[in-house]
Design a protein around this motif. Structure first.
Motif, PDB file in Angstrom:
ATOM      1  N   GLY A 143       1.008  18.259  -9.613  1.00  0.00           N
ATOM      2  CA  GLY A 143      -0.043  17.340 -10.055  1.00  0.00           C
ATOM      3  C   GLY A 143      -0.081  17.152 -11.557  1.00  0.00           C
ATOM      4  N   ASP A 144       0.110  18.236 -12.308  1.00  0.00           N
ATOM      5  CA  ASP A 144      -0.027  18.123 -13.748  1.00  0.00           C
ATOM      6  C   ASP A 144       1.064  17.261 -14.376  1.00  0.00           C
ATOM      7  N   ALA A 145       2.233  17.247 -13.750  1.00  0.00           N
ATOM      8  CA  ALA A 145       3.320  16.447 -14.312  1.00  0.00           C
ATOM      9  C   ALA A 145       3.021  14.956 -14.191  1.00  0.00           C
ATOM     10  N   TYR A 146       2.287  14.583 -13.161  1.00  0.00           N
ATOM     11  CA  TYR A 146       2.045  13.169 -12.917  1.00  0.00           C
ATOM     12  C   TYR A 146       0.583  12.780 -13.050  1.00  0.00           C
ATOM     13  N   GLY A 147      -0.325  13.750 -13.150  1.00  0.00           N
ATOM     14  CA  GLY A 147      -1.733  13.415 -13.119  1.00  0.00           C
ATOM     15  C   GLY A 147      -2.167  13.127 -11.696  1.00  0.00           C
ATOM     16  N   GLU A 148      -2.972  12.089 -11.569  1.00  0.00           N
ATOM     17  CA  GLU A 148      -3.587  11.813 -10.276  1.00  0.00           C
ATOM     18  C   GLU A 148      -2.610  11.197  -9.276  1.00  0.00           C
ATOM     19  N   TRP A 149      -2.791  11.552  -8.019  1.00  0.00           N
ATOM     20  CA  TRP A 149      -1.992  10.961  -6.946  1.00  0.00           C
ATOM     21  C   TRP A 149      -2.869  10.052  -6.108  1.00  0.00           C
ATOM     22  N   SER A 150      -2.258   9.043  -5.524  1.00  0.00           N
ATOM     23  CA  SER A 150      -2.988   8.127  -4.647  1.00  0.00           C
ATOM     24  C   SER A 150      -2.346   8.107  -3.269  1.00  0.00           C
ATOM     25  N   ALA A 151      -3.207   8.072  -2.258  1.00  0.00           N
ATOM     26  CA  ALA A 151      -2.705   7.901  -0.900  1.00  0.00           C
ATOM     27  C   ALA A 151      -2.260   6.463  -0.721  1.00  0.00           C
ATOM     28  N   VAL A 152      -1.163   6.265  -0.023  1.00  0.00           N
ATOM     29  CA  VAL A 152      -0.715   4.909   0.332  1.00  0.00           C
ATOM     30  C   VAL A 152      -1.396   4.574   1.646  1.00  0.00           C
ATOM     31  N   THR A 153      -2.433   3.774   1.565  1.00  0.00           N
ATOM     32  CA  THR A 153      -3.244   3.540   2.762  1.00  0.00           C
ATOM     33  C   THR A 153      -3.080   2.129   3.310  1.00  0.00           C
ATOM     34  N   TYR A 154      -2.482   1.230   2.543  1.00  0.00           N
ATOM     35  CA  TYR A 154      -2.247  -0.112   3.079  1.00  0.00           C
ATOM     36  C   TYR A 154      -0.811  -0.207   3.571  1.00  0.00           C
ATOM     37  N   LEU A 155      -0.642  -0.576   4.808  1.00  0.00           N
ATOM     38  CA  LEU A 155       0.704  -0.796   5.354  1.00  0.00           C
ATOM     39  C   LEU A 155       0.683  -2.075   6.172  1.00  0.00           C
ATOM     40  N   PRO A 156       1.774  -2.857   6.131  1.00  0.00           N
ATOM     41  CA  PRO A 156       1.821  -4.067   6.959  1.00  0.00           C
ATOM     42  C   PRO A 156       1.674  -3.695   8.436  1.00  0.00           C
ATOM     43  N   LEU A 157       1.191  -4.646   9.209  1.00  0.00           N
ATOM     44  CA  LEU A 157       0.982  -4.411  10.641  1.00  0.00           C
ATOM     45  C   LEU A 157       2.269  -3.927  11.325  1.00  0.00           C
ATOM     46  N   VAL A 158       3.403  -4.509  10.933  1.00  0.00           N
ATOM     47  CA  VAL A 158       4.674  -4.097  11.562  1.00  0.00           C
ATOM     48  C   VAL A 158       4.937  -2.608  11.343  1.00  0.00           C
ATOM     49  N   SER A 159       4.524  -2.101  10.207  1.00  0.00           N
ATOM     50  CA  SER A 159       4.727  -0.683   9.913  1.00  0.00           C
ATOM     51  C   SER A 159       3.829   0.190  10.772  1.00  0.00           C
ATOM     52  N   GLN A 160       2.614  -0.270  10.986  1.00  0.00           N
ATOM     53  CA  GLN A 160       1.704   0.510  11.834  1.00  0.00           C
ATOM     54  C   GLN A 160       2.249   0.596  13.250  1.00  0.00           C
ATOM     55  N   LYS A 161       2.794  -0.528  13.724  1.00  0.00           N
ATOM     56  CA  LYS A 161       3.361  -0.541  15.085  1.00  0.00           C
ATOM     57  C   LYS A 161       4.612   0.327  15.145  1.00  0.00           C
ATOM     58  N   LEU A 162       5.436   0.241  14.108  1.00  0.00           N
ATOM     59  CA  LEU A 162       6.659   1.048  14.089  1.00  0.00           C
ATOM     60  C   LEU A 162       6.312   2.533  14.101  1.00  0.00           C
ATOM     61  N   TYR A 163       5.285   2.905  13.353  1.00  0.00           N
ATOM     62  CA  TYR A 163       4.939   4.322  13.288  1.00  0.00           C
ATOM     63  C   TYR A 163       4.622   4.884  14.680  1.00  0.00           C
ATOM     64  N   ALA A 164       3.923   4.092  15.475  1.00  0.00           N
ATOM     65  CA  ALA A 164       3.582   4.562  16.831  1.00  0.00           C
ATOM     66  C   ALA A 164       4.859   4.848  17.625  1.00  0.00           C
ATOM     67  N   GLU A 165       5.852   3.983  17.491  1.00  0.00           N
ATOM     68  CA  GLU A 165       7.134   4.193  18.200  1.00  0.00           C
ATOM     69  C   GLU A 165       7.895   5.381  17.622  1.00  0.00           C
ATOM     70  N   ASN A 166       7.944   5.443  16.294  1.00  0.00           N
ATOM     71  CA  ASN A 166       8.697   6.522  15.647  1.00  0.00           C
ATOM     72  C   ASN A 166       8.087   7.885  15.951  1.00  0.00           C
ATOM     73  N   GLU A 167       6.765   7.911  15.995  1.00  0.00           N
ATOM     74  CA  GLU A 167       6.107   9.181  16.266  1.00  0.00           C
ATOM     75  C   GLU A 167       6.535   9.715  17.637  1.00  0.00           C
ATOM     76  N   LYS A 168       6.573   8.810  18.630  1.00  0.00           N
ATOM     77  CA  LYS A 168       7.006   9.200  19.979  1.00  0.00           C
ATOM     78  C   LYS A 168       8.431   9.769  19.941  1.00  0.00           C
ATOM     79  N   ALA A 169       9.313   9.068  19.224  1.00  0.00           N
ATOM     80  CA  ALA A 169      10.724   9.482  19.173  1.00  0.00           C
ATOM     81  C   ALA A 169      10.866  10.839  18.485  1.00  0.00           C
ATOM     82  N   VAL A 170      10.170  11.013  17.361  1.00  0.00           N
ATOM     83  CA  VAL A 170      10.342  12.261  16.604  1.00  0.00           C
ATOM     84  C   VAL A 170       9.677  13.431  17.321  1.00  0.00           C
TER      85      VAL A 170
END
Ligand code: ZN
Length: 330
Positions: free
Chosen positions: A40-67
Protein backbone atom coordinates in the motif's frame (compact mmCIF):
# COMPACT_ATOMS: atom_id res chain seq x y z
CA UNK A 1 -9.00 -10.38 -50.17
CA UNK A 2 -9.61 -10.42 -46.45
CA UNK A 3 -13.00 -11.82 -45.64
CA UNK A 4 -13.81 -10.58 -42.22
CA UNK A 5 -15.75 -7.82 -40.63
CA UNK A 6 -15.08 -5.57 -37.74
CA UNK A 7 -17.00 -7.77 -35.36
CA UNK A 8 -14.54 -10.58 -35.89
CA UNK A 9 -11.55 -8.48 -34.84
CA UNK A 10 -12.63 -5.84 -32.39
CA UNK A 11 -16.24 -6.45 -31.55
CA UNK A 12 -18.09 -3.61 -30.02
CA UNK A 13 -20.39 -0.78 -30.80
CA UNK A 14 -19.95 2.93 -30.64
CA UNK A 15 -22.75 2.90 -28.08
CA UNK A 16 -20.21 1.29 -25.80
CA UNK A 17 -17.61 3.99 -26.29
CA UNK A 18 -18.18 5.21 -22.77
CA UNK A 19 -16.98 1.71 -22.00
CA UNK A 20 -15.50 0.29 -18.91
CA UNK A 21 -14.33 2.50 -16.15
CA UNK A 22 -13.00 2.13 -12.71
CA UNK A 23 -15.12 3.23 -9.85
CA UNK A 24 -13.00 5.16 -7.42
CA UNK A 25 -13.58 5.33 -3.74
CA UNK A 26 -13.20 3.24 -0.67
CA UNK A 27 -9.68 2.36 -1.71
CA UNK A 28 -8.06 2.56 1.68
CA UNK A 29 -10.70 0.39 3.28
CA UNK A 30 -10.53 -2.06 0.41
CA UNK A 31 -6.80 -2.28 0.60
CA UNK A 32 -6.51 -2.81 4.32
CA UNK A 33 -9.47 -5.14 4.57
CA UNK A 34 -8.99 -7.29 1.54
CA UNK A 35 -5.57 -6.85 0.03
CA UNK A 36 -3.01 -6.87 2.83
CA UNK A 37 -0.38 -8.34 0.51
CA UNK A 38 -0.33 -5.26 -1.69
CA UNK A 39 2.43 -2.76 -0.85
CA UNK A 40 0.00 0.00 0.00
CA UNK A 41 2.69 2.50 0.89
CA UNK A 42 4.38 2.20 -2.49
CA UNK A 43 1.20 3.17 -4.30
CA UNK A 44 -0.94 4.89 -1.69
CA UNK A 45 -4.62 4.23 -1.96
CA UNK A 46 -6.10 1.33 -3.90
CA UNK A 47 -9.47 1.27 -5.62
CA UNK A 48 -11.74 -1.66 -6.27
CA UNK A 49 -12.63 -2.15 -9.93
CA UNK A 50 -16.38 -2.29 -9.57
CA UNK A 51 -17.62 -1.34 -13.03
CA UNK A 52 -17.50 -4.10 -15.61
CA UNK A 53 -19.30 -4.37 -18.96
CA UNK A 54 -22.30 -6.70 -18.98
CA UNK A 55 -20.41 -9.19 -21.17
CA UNK A 56 -17.78 -9.47 -18.45
CA UNK A 57 -20.34 -10.16 -15.77
CA UNK A 58 -21.82 -12.94 -17.89
CA UNK A 59 -18.39 -14.35 -18.69
CA UNK A 60 -17.47 -14.44 -15.02
CA UNK A 61 -20.44 -16.68 -14.25
CA UNK A 62 -19.23 -19.16 -16.91
CA UNK A 63 -15.58 -18.92 -15.92
CA UNK A 64 -16.38 -19.45 -12.28
CA UNK A 65 -18.13 -22.73 -13.13
CA UNK A 66 -15.16 -23.89 -15.22
CA UNK A 67 -12.51 -22.98 -12.64
CA UNK A 68 -14.48 -24.40 -9.71
CA UNK A 69 -14.18 -27.87 -11.24
CA UNK A 70 -10.46 -27.47 -12.03
CA UNK A 71 -7.39 -28.01 -9.82
CA UNK A 72 -7.13 -24.21 -9.53
CA UNK A 73 -10.44 -23.63 -7.79
CA UNK A 74 -8.93 -22.27 -4.59
CA UNK A 75 -6.94 -19.69 -6.60
CA UNK A 76 -9.94 -18.07 -8.26
CA UNK A 77 -10.09 -14.48 -7.03
CA UNK A 78 -12.79 -12.19 -8.39
CA UNK A 79 -11.77 -9.08 -6.46
CA UNK A 80 -10.00 -6.65 -8.76
CA UNK A 81 -8.17 -3.60 -7.48
CA UNK A 82 -5.75 -1.05 -8.87
CA UNK A 83 -3.73 1.85 -7.48
CA UNK A 84 -6.08 4.84 -7.38
CA UNK A 85 -3.53 7.23 -8.88
CA UNK A 86 -3.16 5.02 -11.93
CA UNK A 87 -6.92 4.76 -12.34
CA UNK A 88 -7.29 8.53 -12.11
CA UNK A 89 -4.49 9.03 -14.64
CA UNK A 90 -6.22 7.06 -17.36
CA UNK A 91 -9.55 8.73 -16.68
CA UNK A 92 -8.18 12.19 -17.37
CA UNK A 93 -8.11 11.78 -21.15
CA UNK A 94 -5.55 10.80 -23.75
CA UNK A 95 -1.86 11.56 -23.33
CA UNK A 96 -0.33 14.48 -25.16
CA UNK A 97 1.74 13.28 -28.13
CA UNK A 98 4.90 14.55 -26.40
CA UNK A 99 4.41 11.76 -23.82
CA UNK A 100 3.77 8.91 -26.25
CA UNK A 101 6.03 6.90 -28.55
CA UNK A 102 5.32 5.60 -32.04
CA UNK A 103 6.27 1.94 -32.68
CA UNK A 104 9.63 2.53 -34.40
CA UNK A 105 12.68 0.45 -33.46
CA UNK A 106 14.38 3.68 -32.37
CA UNK A 107 11.52 4.42 -29.97
CA UNK A 108 11.68 0.97 -28.39
CA UNK A 109 15.17 1.90 -27.25
CA UNK A 110 13.98 5.32 -26.06
CA UNK A 111 11.40 3.51 -23.94
CA UNK A 112 14.08 1.64 -21.96
CA UNK A 113 16.44 4.62 -21.72
CA UNK A 114 16.73 5.56 -18.01
CA UNK A 115 16.70 9.24 -19.04
CA UNK A 116 13.31 8.92 -20.74
CA UNK A 117 10.44 10.20 -18.61
CA UNK A 118 6.76 9.86 -19.37
CA UNK A 119 3.43 9.09 -17.69
CA UNK A 120 3.30 5.78 -15.80
CA UNK A 121 -0.10 4.99 -17.29
CA UNK A 122 -1.92 6.41 -20.25
CA UNK A 123 -3.40 5.98 -23.68
CA UNK A 124 -3.63 7.87 -26.95
CA UNK A 125 -4.49 7.60 -30.63
CA UNK A 126 -1.46 7.81 -32.94
CA UNK A 127 -2.40 9.07 -36.39
CA UNK A 128 -5.91 7.95 -37.29
CA UNK A 129 -5.48 4.16 -37.25
CA UNK A 130 -3.53 3.26 -34.15
CA UNK A 131 -4.59 2.77 -30.54
CA UNK A 132 -1.78 3.14 -28.01
CA UNK A 133 -1.52 2.28 -24.31
CA UNK A 134 1.43 2.44 -21.93
CA UNK A 135 2.14 1.36 -18.38
CA UNK A 136 4.98 1.09 -15.91
CA UNK A 137 4.31 -0.75 -12.69
CA UNK A 138 5.74 -2.94 -9.96
CA UNK A 139 4.46 -6.40 -9.10
CA UNK A 140 5.27 -6.89 -5.41
CA UNK A 141 6.24 -10.41 -4.41
CA UNK A 142 6.72 -11.41 -8.06
CA UNK A 143 10.09 -12.43 -9.52
CA UNK A 144 11.50 -13.04 -12.99
CA UNK A 145 11.20 -16.80 -12.41
CA UNK A 146 7.50 -16.48 -11.58
CA UNK A 147 6.88 -14.26 -14.60
CA UNK A 148 8.58 -16.70 -16.98
CA UNK A 149 6.84 -19.65 -15.39
CA UNK A 150 3.49 -17.92 -15.85
CA UNK A 151 3.94 -17.33 -19.57
CA UNK A 152 4.89 -20.96 -20.19
CA UNK A 153 2.24 -22.40 -17.84
CA UNK A 154 -1.01 -20.48 -18.32
CA UNK A 155 -1.62 -20.93 -22.09
CA UNK A 156 -1.86 -24.71 -21.67
CA UNK A 157 -5.40 -24.65 -20.20
CA UNK A 158 -8.02 -21.96 -20.50
CA UNK A 159 -8.89 -22.26 -16.79
CA UNK A 160 -5.36 -21.05 -15.98
CA UNK A 161 -5.83 -18.05 -18.26
CA UNK A 162 -9.16 -17.29 -16.57
CA UNK A 163 -7.41 -16.90 -13.19
CA UNK A 164 -5.47 -13.93 -14.60
CA UNK A 165 -8.60 -11.84 -15.35
CA UNK A 166 -11.69 -13.94 -14.53
CA UNK A 167 -14.10 -11.33 -15.92
CA UNK A 168 -12.39 -10.89 -19.30
CA UNK A 169 -10.35 -13.92 -20.33
CA UNK A 170 -12.18 -16.46 -22.47
CA UNK A 171 -9.75 -18.90 -24.06
CA UNK A 172 -6.05 -19.42 -24.74
CA UNK A 173 -4.01 -21.97 -26.66
CA UNK A 174 -0.62 -22.36 -28.33
CA UNK A 175 0.39 -24.08 -31.54
CA UNK A 176 2.77 -26.50 -29.77
CA UNK A 177 1.68 -27.06 -26.15
CA UNK A 178 4.21 -29.85 -25.55
CA UNK A 179 7.08 -27.51 -26.46
CA UNK A 180 5.62 -24.78 -24.24
CA UNK A 181 5.49 -27.26 -21.33
CA UNK A 182 8.90 -28.87 -21.95
CA UNK A 183 11.01 -28.18 -18.83
CA UNK A 184 14.25 -29.19 -20.58
CA UNK A 185 13.97 -26.14 -22.83
CA UNK A 186 14.63 -22.52 -21.91
CA UNK A 187 11.82 -20.00 -21.51
CA UNK A 188 12.74 -18.50 -24.87
CA UNK A 189 12.80 -21.88 -26.64
CA UNK A 190 9.39 -22.73 -25.22
CA UNK A 191 7.55 -19.43 -25.85
CA UNK A 192 9.15 -17.83 -28.89
CA UNK A 193 7.92 -18.94 -32.31
CA UNK A 194 5.03 -20.81 -30.67
CA UNK A 195 1.95 -18.82 -31.77
CA UNK A 196 -0.43 -18.10 -28.91
CA UNK A 197 -4.12 -17.58 -29.72
CA UNK A 198 -5.97 -15.47 -27.18
CA UNK A 199 -9.65 -14.66 -26.87
CA UNK A 200 -10.70 -12.01 -24.38
CA UNK A 201 -12.87 -8.98 -23.76
CA UNK A 202 -11.06 -5.66 -23.97
CA UNK A 203 -13.79 -3.62 -22.29
CA UNK A 204 -16.93 -4.36 -24.32
CA UNK A 205 -14.98 -5.51 -27.42
CA UNK A 206 -14.07 -9.10 -28.10
CA UNK A 207 -10.49 -9.67 -29.21
CA UNK A 208 -9.47 -12.85 -31.04
CA UNK A 209 -5.78 -12.63 -31.88
CA UNK A 210 -2.61 -14.65 -32.33
CA UNK A 211 0.45 -13.41 -30.47
CA UNK A 212 3.83 -14.30 -31.93
CA UNK A 213 6.12 -13.89 -28.92
CA UNK A 214 9.69 -13.36 -30.02
CA UNK A 215 13.13 -12.20 -28.99
CA UNK A 216 12.91 -8.46 -28.27
CA UNK A 217 15.96 -7.82 -30.45
CA UNK A 218 13.93 -9.03 -33.44
CA UNK A 219 11.36 -6.34 -32.67
CA UNK A 220 13.98 -3.59 -32.67
CA UNK A 221 15.35 -3.51 -29.12
CA UNK A 222 19.10 -3.33 -28.61
CA UNK A 223 19.75 -6.67 -26.86
CA UNK A 224 22.98 -5.47 -25.24
CA UNK A 225 21.22 -2.42 -23.84
CA UNK A 226 18.46 -4.63 -22.40
CA UNK A 227 21.04 -6.82 -20.67
CA UNK A 228 23.02 -3.85 -19.37
CA UNK A 229 19.85 -2.35 -17.92
CA UNK A 230 19.10 -5.60 -16.11
CA UNK A 231 16.02 -6.72 -18.00
CA UNK A 232 15.58 -10.42 -17.34
CA UNK A 233 12.31 -11.33 -19.02
CA UNK A 234 10.31 -10.32 -22.05
CA UNK A 235 6.85 -11.35 -23.20
CA UNK A 236 6.78 -9.21 -26.33
CA UNK A 237 5.72 -9.83 -29.86
CA UNK A 238 3.65 -9.00 -32.88
CA UNK A 239 -0.05 -9.89 -32.94
CA UNK A 240 -2.27 -10.90 -35.82
CA UNK A 241 -6.05 -11.09 -35.98
CA UNK A 242 -7.21 -14.70 -36.10
CA UNK A 243 -9.33 -14.05 -39.23
CA UNK A 244 -6.35 -12.34 -40.99
CA UNK A 245 -3.38 -14.28 -39.64
CA UNK A 246 -0.81 -12.85 -42.07
CA UNK A 247 -1.38 -9.15 -41.33
CA UNK A 248 0.41 -7.69 -38.29
CA UNK A 249 -1.88 -5.29 -36.45
CA UNK A 250 -0.35 -5.00 -32.96
CA UNK A 251 3.08 -4.64 -31.43
CA UNK A 252 2.99 -5.58 -27.75
CA UNK A 253 5.84 -5.13 -25.29
CA UNK A 254 6.18 -6.52 -21.76
CA UNK A 255 9.70 -6.11 -20.37
CA UNK A 256 10.54 -7.03 -16.80
CA UNK A 257 13.35 -6.99 -14.26
CA UNK A 258 13.69 -7.73 -10.56
CA UNK A 259 13.84 -4.91 -8.02
CA UNK A 260 13.54 -4.78 -4.21
CA UNK A 261 9.95 -3.55 -4.70
CA UNK A 262 9.06 -6.56 -6.83
CA UNK A 263 9.07 -7.21 -10.54
CA UNK A 264 9.24 -3.96 -12.51
CA UNK A 265 7.19 -4.15 -15.69
CA UNK A 266 7.16 -1.84 -18.71
CA UNK A 267 4.27 -2.46 -21.10
CA UNK A 268 3.29 -0.94 -24.43
CA UNK A 269 0.50 -1.74 -26.88
CA UNK A 270 0.43 -0.36 -30.40
CA UNK A 271 -2.84 -1.62 -31.92
CA UNK A 272 -3.72 -0.81 -35.52
CA UNK A 273 -1.68 0.53 -38.42
CA UNK A 274 1.18 3.03 -38.43
CA UNK A 275 4.06 3.79 -40.83
CA UNK A 276 6.52 2.81 -38.05
CA UNK A 277 5.25 -0.80 -38.26
CA UNK A 278 6.76 -1.12 -41.76
CA UNK A 279 9.60 -3.40 -40.59
CA UNK A 280 7.09 -6.19 -39.95
CA UNK A 281 6.23 -8.28 -43.00
CA UNK A 282 2.85 -7.46 -44.59
CA UNK A 283 2.39 -4.34 -42.43
CA UNK A 284 1.43 -2.48 -45.58
CA UNK A 285 -1.76 -4.59 -45.70
CA UNK A 286 -2.92 -3.42 -42.27
CA UNK A 287 -4.39 0.00 -43.17
CA UNK A 288 -6.72 -1.50 -45.78
CA UNK A 289 -7.74 -4.37 -43.52
CA UNK A 290 -8.50 -1.94 -40.69
CA UNK A 291 -10.51 0.38 -42.97
CA UNK A 292 -12.52 -2.62 -44.14
CA UNK A 293 -13.54 -3.49 -40.58
CA UNK A 294 -14.32 0.10 -39.63
CA UNK A 295 -11.35 0.64 -37.32
CA UNK A 296 -11.30 4.44 -37.47
CA UNK A 297 -10.00 7.09 -35.06
CA UNK A 298 -13.10 6.82 -32.88
CA UNK A 299 -12.76 3.05 -32.50
CA UNK A 300 -9.01 3.47 -31.97
CA UNK A 301 -9.63 5.86 -29.07
CA UNK A 302 -12.09 3.47 -27.44
CA UNK A 303 -9.65 0.58 -27.95
CA UNK A 304 -6.73 2.56 -26.49
CA UNK A 305 -8.66 3.52 -23.37
CA UNK A 306 -10.06 0.03 -22.84
CA UNK A 307 -6.63 -1.53 -23.41
CA UNK A 308 -5.21 0.76 -20.77
CA UNK A 309 -7.93 -0.23 -18.27
CA UNK A 310 -7.45 -3.92 -19.13
CA UNK A 311 -3.66 -3.77 -18.72
CA UNK A 312 -3.87 -1.92 -15.42
CA UNK A 313 -6.44 -4.38 -14.11
CA UNK A 314 -4.88 -7.63 -15.27
CA UNK A 315 -1.27 -6.99 -14.27
CA UNK A 316 -2.24 -5.79 -10.81
CA UNK A 317 -4.42 -8.88 -10.50
CA UNK A 318 -1.62 -11.12 -11.73
CA UNK A 319 0.65 -9.67 -9.05
CA UNK A 320 -2.00 -10.59 -6.51
CA UNK A 321 -2.51 -14.21 -7.59
CA UNK A 322 0.82 -15.27 -9.09
CA UNK A 323 2.98 -15.91 -5.99
CA UNK A 324 0.53 -18.49 -4.60
CA UNK A 325 -0.01 -20.14 -7.98
CA UNK A 326 3.75 -20.44 -8.41
CA UNK A 327 4.08 -21.92 -4.94
CA UNK A 328 1.39 -24.52 -5.60
CA UNK A 329 1.94 -25.47 -9.25
CA UNK A 330 5.46 -24.64 -10.40
ZN1 ZN B 1 -5.96 -9.87 -20.87
Amino acid sequence: MVSMNRRSLIRGSSLALAGAGIALGGGTAVRSATFPQQPGDAYGEWSAVTYLPLVSQKLYAENEKAVRSSPYASHLDADLSVPSEAAKAIQSGPLDSSRTLTPSAENLNVLIDPEYKTAEHGYAVLGDQMAYAQSHMFMPGVTTDMFKWWFTWHPIEKERYMLWFPQAHIDNSVEDPSRLANPSLSYEERLYGNPNRIQEWIGPSRLDAIIHFTDPSLLGFDGDKLRKLGFTASASGVCYATPAPDIPFTLMVHLARDTPAGLELFSRYWIGAHPDMARFRNAEKAPGMLRQIGFNAEVAEMTAYEMSVHDLTEFNHLARVLPALYRDFS
